[in-house]
Design a protein around this motif. Structure first.
Motif, mmCIF file in Angstrom:
data_model
loop_
_atom_site.group_PDB
_atom_site.id
_atom_site.type_symbol
_atom_site.label_atom_id
_atom_site.label_comp_id
_atom_site.label_asym_id
_atom_site.label_seq_id
_atom_site.Cartn_x
_atom_site.Cartn_y
_atom_site.Cartn_z
ATOM 1 N N THR A 1 10.868 -6.481 -8.418
ATOM 2 C CA THR A 1 11.947 -6.392 -7.443
ATOM 3 C C THR A 1 11.558 -5.437 -6.313
ATOM 4 O O THR A 1 10.916 -4.411 -6.538
ATOM 5 C CB THR A 1 13.262 -5.913 -8.082
ATOM 6 N N VAL A 2 11.962 -5.811 -5.110
ATOM 7 C CA VAL A 2 11.808 -4.910 -3.968
ATOM 8 C C VAL A 2 13.156 -4.334 -3.553
ATOM 9 O O VAL A 2 13.261 -3.647 -2.535
ATOM 10 C CB VAL A 2 11.154 -5.624 -2.761
ATOM 11 N N LEU A 3 14.187 -4.607 -4.346
ATOM 12 C CA LEU A 3 15.528 -4.109 -4.052
ATOM 13 C C LEU A 3 15.743 -2.760 -4.720
ATOM 14 O O LEU A 3 15.065 -2.419 -5.695
ATOM 15 C CB LEU A 3 16.574 -5.109 -4.553
ATOM 16 N N PRO A 4 16.702 -1.972 -4.249
ATOM 17 C CA PRO A 4 17.027 -0.726 -4.930
ATOM 18 C C PRO A 4 17.419 -1.023 -6.389
ATOM 19 O O PRO A 4 17.999 -2.089 -6.652
ATOM 20 C CB PRO A 4 18.222 -0.204 -4.139
ATOM 21 N N PRO A 5 17.046 -0.147 -7.339
ATOM 22 C CA PRO A 5 16.551 1.217 -7.120
ATOM 23 C C PRO A 5 15.040 1.333 -6.941
ATOM 24 O O PRO A 5 14.518 2.454 -6.979
ATOM 25 C CB PRO A 5 16.981 1.928 -8.412
ATOM 26 N N ALA A 6 14.324 0.221 -6.798
ATOM 27 C CA ALA A 6 12.883 0.316 -6.563
ATOM 28 C C ALA A 6 12.628 1.111 -5.285
ATOM 29 O O ALA A 6 13.189 0.814 -4.232
ATOM 30 C CB ALA A 6 12.281 -1.080 -6.445
ATOM 31 N N GLU A 7 11.804 2.121 -5.389
ATOM 32 C CA GLU A 7 11.492 2.950 -4.227
ATOM 33 C C GLU A 7 10.383 2.293 -3.421
ATOM 34 O O GLU A 7 9.357 1.879 -3.959
ATOM 35 C CB GLU A 7 11.074 4.345 -4.676
ATOM 36 N N ALA A 8 10.598 2.199 -2.115
ATOM 37 C CA ALA A 8 9.671 1.456 -1.262
ATOM 38 C C ALA A 8 8.237 1.959 -1.383
ATOM 39 O O ALA A 8 7.289 1.168 -1.448
ATOM 40 C CB ALA A 8 10.138 1.537 0.191
ATOM 41 N N ASP A 9 8.067 3.270 -1.456
ATOM 42 C CA ASP A 9 6.718 3.818 -1.510
ATOM 43 C C ASP A 9 5.996 3.466 -2.805
ATOM 44 O O ASP A 9 4.765 3.477 -2.852
ATOM 45 C CB ASP A 9 6.762 5.345 -1.356
ATOM 46 N N ALA A 10 6.757 3.168 -3.864
ATOM 47 C CA ALA A 10 6.142 2.901 -5.163
ATOM 48 C C ALA A 10 5.745 1.442 -5.348
ATOM 49 O O ALA A 10 4.911 1.129 -6.204
ATOM 50 C CB ALA A 10 7.105 3.309 -6.282
ATOM 51 N N VAL A 11 6.331 0.544 -4.581
ATOM 52 C CA VAL A 11 6.141 -0.884 -4.842
ATOM 53 C C VAL A 11 4.695 -1.357 -4.636
ATOM 54 O O VAL A 11 4.163 -2.063 -5.500
ATOM 55 C CB VAL A 11 7.129 -1.722 -3.999
ATOM 56 N N PRO A 12 4.012 -1.041 -3.550
ATOM 57 C CA PRO A 12 2.643 -1.552 -3.389
ATOM 58 C C PRO A 12 1.708 -1.128 -4.518
ATOM 59 O O PRO A 12 0.944 -1.951 -5.049
ATOM 60 C CB PRO A 12 2.206 -0.970 -2.045
#
Length: 367
Positions: free
Chosen positions: A315-326
């Protein structure tokens, strides 16, 4: 390959959707059946929220297919199109995108309320109306018909089967107030279905069902009893999957099938626990990998041990933190994920659309 999940209402009425999707993915996994949901549509030109109040089949409801069946699919009265999935799928394919049919099976609160005898029951006698139990022949027949109707007379490039097994205690329901109330062991025990059909299966295996229920309530079930209970659940899951696969392969021969699954054999929910025979039946596994932790990578590694291609569900939606996804995506690829499925193409606003493209680029760079 990188795919992105979407609903028919994300596509219909938004001429820009396909172009946005193509900037991030090559395949759209599009809901052909789905449970109830209140969904955001932040980029749609004419709406902001869709209230899908009950589980629906987003294909034409054919009376002949459902005649005589106690459990029947319902069409979405919140949409005006006669064939929302078919129309949206055609739109996406015309734009050069591949389309997978996303089919959700045993997650249906409407039917669980209308036919409570078919719903999962815990050891305290409490029903989970959102969860249809695969031990019931009528549930398996419903799921098979639903799956077959979902892909009847429509071109798709793949099929993704969600909730092709038993759901359990955990459910993201309306105003849910249960988070953190139980340990993982308690969740496992409270997810064991004790309906009449499951009890009959235990009896056939030589167990005394009342004793099993009492042990579950007390948290004092022996390993041998638990093994028999799990074997019964897996047998019902295998029977469900067999009927569903037969139906979809009749309607869509040769189309690859991805199975939502969890390497933990006790797992319940949208991604049920793997049974020993799954690997011989399907073409790929989709593994839940929303937490951006090493635990998700471990699930991918365990699933890859089956020898099947593994699709990591991110998921790229919250609570996923943007900096952690890649970095998370790269870690999943290193753990053995052959594909990445991104959630969600329609639910995210501009910032999350950008993150979709970043995550897709990370998957491609590592591939």
């Amino acid at each position: 390959m990188v795919s992105g999940h979407a609903y028919p209402w994300d596509v219909l009425g938004d001429p820009a959707f396909a172009g946005r999707a193509a900037e991030a993915v090559d395949t759209v996994t599009l809901a052909a059946t789905y449970h109830s949901v209140r969904a955001a549509t932040p980029l749609h030109p004419s709406r902001r929220v869709v209230d899908a109040r009950y589980a629906a089949l987003y294909r034409p409801i054919r009376a002949a297919a459902w005649a005589g069946r106690p459990l029947r699919a319902a069409g979405p009265d919140w949409m005006t199109e006669k064939d929302p999935f078919g129309t949206a799928a055609s739109t996406l394919r015309a734009a050069g995108l591949a389309v997978n049919a996303w089919i959700v099976l045993t997650h249906n609160t409407r039917l669980g309320l209308e036919h409570p005898e078919t719903a999962v029951v815990n050891c305290f006698g409490e029903r989970y109306p959102y969860a249809l139990c695969p031990a019931h022949p009528e549930v398996r027949a419903y799921a098979a018909t639903l799956a077959g109707e979902a892909v009847r007379d429509v071109a798709v490039d793949g099929i993704s089967l969600e909730a092709c097994g038993q759901l359990g205690l955990v459910h993201l329901g309306h105003h849910e107030k249960t988070d953190g109330a139980w340990t993982a062991a308690e969740v496992r025990l409270l997810s064991v279905c004790c309906c009449a059909s499951c009890r009959s299966g235990w009896q056939a295996a030589g167990l005394v069902s009342d004793e099993v229920v009492a042990g579950l309530r007390a948290g004092s079930v022996s390993d041998d009893v638990l093994a028999a209970v799990l074997a019964n659940r897996h047998a019902n899951t295998d029977a469900l999957r067999s009927e569903v696969l037969a139906a979809v392969r009749e309607q869509a021969p040769g189309v690859p099938i991805t199975f939502h699954a969890n390497p933990d054999p006790w797992a319940t929910g949208p991604s049920p626990g793997l049974t020993p025979s799954v690997a011989a039946d399907v073409d790929a596994l989709l593994v839940p990998a929303w937490p951006t932790t090493d635990a998700s990578a471990e699930l991918v590694r365990r699933a890859a041990a089956t020898g099947l291609p593994v699709d990591a569900y991110v998921t790229v939606l919250p609570p996923a933190e943007a900096d952690a996804v890649p970095g998370h995506v790269a870690r999943l690829r290193a753990a053995g994920a052959a594909r990445i499925s991104l959630y969600h193409l329609g639910l995210g606003g501009p910032d999350r659309q950008k993150l979709l493209r970043i995550a897709a680029a990370a998957a491609a760079a590592d591939g």
